[in-house]
Write an enzyme that holds these catalytic residues in place. Sequence first.
Site, PDB file in Angstrom:
ATOM      1  N   HIS A  56      -2.822  90.472  81.496  1.00 40.24           N
ATOM      2  CA  HIS A  56      -3.793  89.411  81.187  1.00 40.24           C
ATOM      3  C   HIS A  56      -5.133  89.706  81.881  1.00 40.24           C
ATOM      4  CE1 HIS A  56      -4.767  85.123  80.167  1.00 40.24           C
ATOM      5  NE2 HIS A  56      -5.628  85.308  81.162  1.00 40.24           N
ATOM      6  N   GLU A  57      -5.084  89.976  83.185  1.00 42.60           N
ATOM      7  CA  GLU A  57      -6.317  90.245  83.927  1.00 42.60           C
ATOM      8  C   GLU A  57      -6.936  91.572  83.500  1.00 42.60           C
ATOM      9  OE1 GLU A  57      -7.708  88.014  85.617  1.00 42.60           O
ATOM     10  OE2 GLU A  57      -6.012  86.634  85.568  1.00 42.60           O
ATOM     11  N   GLY A 117     -31.453  66.001  90.513  1.00 43.65           N
ATOM     12  CA  GLY A 117     -30.860  67.333  90.531  1.00 43.65           C
ATOM     13  C   GLY A 117     -29.362  67.283  90.691  1.00 43.65           C
TER      14      GLY A 117
END
Length: 717
Positions: free
Chosen positions: A485-486, A262
């Site tokens: 941008h955000e 895992g």
Amino acid sequence: MADQQDKKFQNNLPGNNSNQKKKFSFYWIYAILALVFIGLQFYNWNGSGTKDITWNKFVKILEKHEVEKIVVVNKEKAEIYIKQDAIVADTAFKDLNQKKGLGSSVNKGPHFEFEILSSENFEAKVREEEKRIFTNDTIGKTALAKQKIIANQQLVDIIPETRKNWGGDILSYVILFVVIIAIWFVIMRMMGRGTGGSQIFNVGKSKAQLFDKNTSSTITFSDVAGLEEAKVEIMEIVDFLKDPKKYTTLGGKIPKGALLVGPPGTGKTLLAKAVAGEAKVPFFSLSGSDFVEMFVGVGASRVRDLFKTAKEKAPCIVFIDEIDAIGRARGKNPMNGANDERENTLNQLLTEMDGFSSNAGVIILAATNRADILDRALLRAGRFDRQIHVELPDLEERKAIFKVHMKPLTLSPEMDIEFLARQTPGFSGADIANVCNESALIAARKNKKIIEKQDFLDAIDRIVGGLEKRSKIISQDEKNVIAFHEAGHASISWLVEHASPLVKVTIIPRGKALGAAWYLPEERQITNTEQLLDEMCAVLGGRASEDVNFGKISTGALNDLERVTKQAYSMVVYFGLNKKLGNISYYDSTGQSEYALTKPYSETTAQIIDEEVSKIVETAYKRAKDIITKNKSKVEKLASLLLEKEVIFREDVEAIFGKRKFETHSHIDEIAKDIQTTNAKTDKEKKEKAKVKAKEEEKIVDALPIEEPKDEDPGIK
């Protein structure tokens, strides 16, 4: 008989001193050196206690005719012997009349000494002094003295002598011998470090740590949250060791080994610790790297010693953590002979697990997060009979893990574990443990008595995005670019169907990022083409917003471009989601082509892959620009709101764009509102504290005495 076996078991424990060999102590060497130095001191003490003397004092003694003889040692030092009657009669020599050394009654000399440059010059100088003394001294003009002076022209005998310093020579040999022994012991300790001894004979011994009824692990299966399927298989092995008749009566055989596979942090080693705590049989624990050594044949020797010890303790369990250190597929290194030692160790492990000799009662547990590179012979039935996959926890398992790690914490009564579990999709058990610990540190930093929900949210933000850097210097132009941008990311993720639901957006720098947007991704096992394309479009929304609003682009989209490029390449090369290339995948899950020197496709195919990857990315970018252009005014409002508040939430985006059309999860709104409420409460507390602080500062300023301006000097205009 049982009592004898118990005594043998007790004697074999690592903590039992009765069965351990006494180690050589370096204090013996220190004691020998001390005795040598003390002996040399006694050797010198038994001497005559020689004193240094100047030439002028020597001449005065010579004038009194008290010098018996002079011995020139190695042409470097002159030793003066005084007559015994002069020592008794002359009070100047009262110190020489004392007994020196052990058992000595008379100090026979030498009594004085001084260094000389040349023995010939010294003798000539002494003879000149004798002539002067004989000429001027009336006492010494006896018939015998005159006869000596006339015949030999000398009164005092000067005897040359060659002498060796036996003590210094012996000491130099002793020191050299001690240094050689010390170097040898240091090398032996380095060779045998961690092998139970500091001698070369222990370098091939196993480094396994033994857990038994006297040194048992305190972790049990109750401490392992989630991983229910993995625990069932592991508990079956433990149950087999506790009650083997339950299975053998039906003809079943004990499994040889189980491999825990895992991602990092999912609890593979923790499961092994729980087995050590639950099993009532000896448990050996070691790492794959413990077999690796710079000496040829040591790894195989340690494997043999491990299984030899395990057979003596059978039934028992052996746990090898990070088995890929020695279990890598053989013949993968193109450098001939570079990994012979590792291959020899693996061959020995394969032989011990299922070789010619029986190995009953010894079960091997191993853990790795790189099962694809393990050798096929190691994974076949009869060696590791079962592979237990330990995956990232789902929602219910994350809730259970939070409950385990929140037990020692002092929590607020309003804490909602389900809310935190929904906030952490994709987190491993180690990540959740880190969140709990980080929240406690944040609360302590704020001088709180209890840990609140906001502390957990801050901890999650800290782990995902990094630490806030409000002091980072950013110009206003850069801040505008970051805000748009955000806003582009937030807008497109709100407007496309399969993008992850938005939680909050910030333009406060965190870590290396100048801004960030938080999403709550859907927990799904498979992803279709439309979902991948929508996610790529949302990722490219930041650069598209810069292009549309400013007419130019910046370097701020580096991480976005990296993610999109890898995703497009995976679609074409691995997942077969490209029409032109067709249903072909070049992914090799076996790891057999790890050191392949050629590509699995032709140059023509490579050109097609490059063209299709570029086409997918450019199509997604064009789509992102079209969406931003259609909603330019709303994007500008969102960017302005970001510049004003620095952090905005789902509710703020909904107020500008309206309710999201494609929302399928009813809990998203609840989580977003809960986060916003918690953040608003924290912001309100911060503002109130800031006001109180400002008032206190005003009071301090008001209390300061005001100085009246002094009269200006009339002489200065």
